[in-house]
Design a protein around this motif. Structure first.
Motif, PDB file in Angstrom:
ATOM      1  N   ILE A   1     -49.004   6.641 -33.859  1.00 23.41           N
ATOM      2  CA  ILE A   1     -48.561   5.267 -33.642  1.00 23.41           C
ATOM      3  C   ILE A   1     -48.946   4.836 -32.233  1.00 23.41           C
ATOM      4  O   ILE A   1     -48.458   5.376 -31.242  1.00 23.41           O
ATOM      5  CB  ILE A   1     -47.038   5.149 -33.834  1.00 23.41           C
ATOM      6  N   GLY A   2     -49.849   3.866 -32.142  1.00 23.08           N
ATOM      7  CA  GLY A   2     -50.276   3.365 -30.836  1.00 23.08           C
ATOM      8  C   GLY A   2     -51.135   4.331 -30.052  1.00 23.08           C
ATOM      9  O   GLY A   2     -51.266   4.187 -28.834  1.00 23.08           O
ATOM     10  N   ILE A   3     -51.746   5.320 -30.732  1.00 19.92           N
ATOM     11  CA  ILE A   3     -52.554   6.330 -30.040  1.00 19.92           C
ATOM     12  C   ILE A   3     -54.002   6.231 -30.511  1.00 19.92           C
ATOM     13  O   ILE A   3     -54.304   6.453 -31.692  1.00 19.92           O
ATOM     14  CB  ILE A   3     -52.015   7.751 -30.287  1.00 19.92           C
TER      15      ILE A   3
ATOM     16  N   THR B   1     -57.949   7.847 -23.648  1.00 24.36           N
ATOM     17  CA  THR B   1     -56.949   7.792 -24.707  1.00 24.36           C
ATOM     18  C   THR B   1     -55.919   6.736 -24.349  1.00 24.36           C
ATOM     19  O   THR B   1     -55.380   6.740 -23.238  1.00 24.36           O
ATOM     20  CB  THR B   1     -56.242   9.150 -24.885  1.00 24.36           C
ATOM     21  N   LEU B   2     -55.669   5.833 -25.282  1.00 24.50           N
ATOM     22  CA  LEU B   2     -54.542   4.916 -25.137  1.00 24.50           C
ATOM     23  C   LEU B   2     -53.387   5.549 -25.879  1.00 24.50           C
ATOM     24  O   LEU B   2     -53.400   5.648 -27.105  1.00 24.50           O
ATOM     25  CB  LEU B   2     -54.876   3.545 -25.736  1.00 24.50           C
ATOM     26  N   ASN B   3     -52.407   6.029 -25.131  1.00 21.66           N
ATOM     27  CA  ASN B   3     -51.238   6.690 -25.714  1.00 21.66           C
ATOM     28  C   ASN B   3     -50.062   5.734 -25.614  1.00 21.66           C
ATOM     29  O   ASN B   3     -49.310   5.740 -24.641  1.00 21.66           O
ATOM     30  CB  ASN B   3     -50.944   8.005 -24.990  1.00 21.66           C
ATOM     31  N   GLN B   4     -49.965   4.862 -26.616  1.00 20.17           N
ATOM     32  CA  GLN B   4     -48.955   3.809 -26.656  1.00 20.17           C
ATOM     33  C   GLN B   4     -49.125   2.874 -25.450  1.00 20.17           C
ATOM     34  O   GLN B   4     -49.925   1.974 -25.494  1.00 20.17           O
ATOM     35  CB  GLN B   4     -47.559   4.415 -26.774  1.00 20.17           C
ATOM     36  N   HIS B   5     -48.424   3.101 -24.352  1.00 24.03           N
ATOM     37  CA  HIS B   5     -48.537   2.180 -23.220  1.00 24.03           C
ATOM     38  C   HIS B   5     -49.177   2.822 -21.993  1.00 24.03           C
ATOM     39  O   HIS B   5     -49.167   2.240 -20.915  1.00 24.03           O
ATOM     40  CB  HIS B   5     -47.152   1.638 -22.839  1.00 24.03           C
TER      41      HIS B   5
END
Length: 447
Positions: free
Chosen positions: A155-157, A169-173
């Motif tokens: 989720i969001g990753i 890497t976009l790890n949520q925020h």
């Protein structure tokens, strides 16, 4: 104030990286990357039949595929298969197609038209070999298509890859740009290497062969590589379960620990030894064959049969290690941590840490080596799984912990000189720096 990163921030960073990259394909505009990552990000927030979305998208100009490229003639190489007609690149279509595009076996081929509008033009098969390489289950590096690959891993990753090199890497925020290589540098690496080392006498008895100091060092170096690969593979398997988990490596299996399921399982250690024994025997057989060739003699039937048996032994020992790693990884599905020795012998699972005293602070490192750039954080900012590991490592400095969060983030925890250190987003995949990216002295990859 903590900055919250968005898919647009990821697009801006990847665009900047691609501008530096030496790739023959046309480099996409930032606006295209922005649309790509935003659509994938919001797709990751959806579910299909109650399951989270996992899919890999390859930015591939299918019109420029060069079938004459070296390696393309191999039977197990990837191929592009078009949709007729192309499919709109949308959240709805990605959610539906994700059920047919298992990231381990395939990816969706996406590109833009003359109006810079994205479409899903087809699918790419045989990506299982790419995933197997990243997960240390394949030694040979396979070809992989496209400019970049973007994986929805939670989720969001979003993980963005260039060949075998992680761009970001976009790890949520949060936006992750560096992956500390704790297994190769720093106190985590030193701890594992020292604790996994065998004596000369032990190795001589195991291999039934006299070894000098240099040979013993070489054997221990090889064992160390297999140990860190095995730890990485266990952590990756735990990550794929989506429930989180933890591993504690120590030599004291009683103090401040309560183990619900006591179990002695040593097949990772024995599989590593079996691999070394088989490979060593193979080298000795190769020397015999070379000697025969120099003498222009015929190979005896018994030597030929011995070579064939040895090849089977090598294959069996590799398969034994794969099975043992999967077995140990599954133990993490029970509440509590998996308790292991430095030689990766399981001593129990469902283990609960009973020590409660927390360190005054935890030092979070962005480098594999403790530096003055470490950030000091209150342990209470983390959940109970992390706090338990902080407490144990604080009291038992001669130990090493790994915690996998439910969101898939993997952290290493170690007490160094009285300070509890934690490394986030550690390198566990078999990442390789792409030769398309220039080296910068100011930014060292994966350290």
């Amino acid at each position: 104030m903590v900055k919250h990163f968005t898919p647009s921030d990821l697009a801006a960073f990847v665009f900047k990286e691609l501008k530096r990259a030496k790739i023959r394909e046309e480099k996409p505009a930032e606006a295209i990357l922005n649309e790509l990552f935003n659509t994938l990000y919001y797709t990751s927030l959806q579910t299909e039949e109650g399951q989270f979305i996992r899919v890999t998208v390859t930015l591939l100009d299918h019109k420029t595929i060069d079938l004459s490229e070296e390696g393309m003639e191999r039977f197990d190489n990837w191929k592009f298969f078009p949709f007729e007609p192309a499919i709109e690149f949308s959240i709805k279509n990605l959610v539906k197609l994700s059920k047919a595009a298992d990231p381990w076996s395939s990816s969706l081929s996406v590109y833009y038209d003359e109006h810079n509008k994205l479409f899903i033009y087809g699918m790419v098969d045989q990506t299982v070999h790419y995933q197997s390489f990243l997960n240390y289950e394949r030694e040979e590096k396979p070809l992989y298509p496209g400019i970049i690959q973007t994986m929805i891993n939670g989720i969001g990753i979003l993980n963005v890859m260039l060949d075998y090199h992680p761009l970001a890497t976009l790890n949520q925020h949060s936006l992750v740009k560096l992956y500390p290589n704790v297994f190769e540098y720093g106190p985590v690496s030193t701890f594992i290497q020292q604790k996994a080392e065998y004596s000369n006498a032990f190795l001589e008895k195991k291999f039934e062969h006299r070894l000098n100091a240099n040979e013993t060092e070489i054997f221990n170096d090889i064992i160390f590589e297999y140990v860190i690969q095995s730890i990485s593979r266990i952590l990756l398997k735990i990550k794929n379960y989506d429930h989180g988990g933890a591993i504690l490596i120590t030599e004291d299996f009683e103090t401040d620990l309560s183990t619900k399921y006591r179990l002695t399982y040593d097949r990772i250690e024995s599989a590593i030894m079996n691999i070394l024994t088989s490979v060593t025997h193979s080298d000795l057989l190769a020397e015999e064959i070379k000697a025969l060739n120099r003498q222009k003699g015929l190979m005896p039937v018994i030597l030929h049969e011995e070579c064939e048996d040895n090849e089977l032994d090598i294959e069996d020992s590799y398969n034994e290690l794969i099975g043992a790693i999967r077995f140990v990884s599954s133990l993490s599905c029970v509440d509590g941590l998996v308790l292991m020795s430095p030689h990766l012998e399981v001593k129990g699972f469902g283990t609960v840490i009973t020590e409660k005293e927390q360190p005054p602070q935890v030092w979070v490192n962005r480098s594999s080596k403790p530096t003055q750039a470490s950030i000091k954080i209150d342990p209470s900012h983390f959940g109970t799984r992390h706090q338990s590991m902080f407490a144990y490592c604080y009291k038992h400095a001669d130990s090493l912990g790994f915690v996998v969060s439910q969101d898939g983030e993997i952290r290493a925890i170690k007490c160094v000189d009285g300070k509890v250190m934690m490394w986030e987003n550690i390198k566990v995949y078999q990442f390789l720096r792409s030769n398309k990216m220039p080296r910068l002295t100011s930014r060292k990859f994966s350290r």
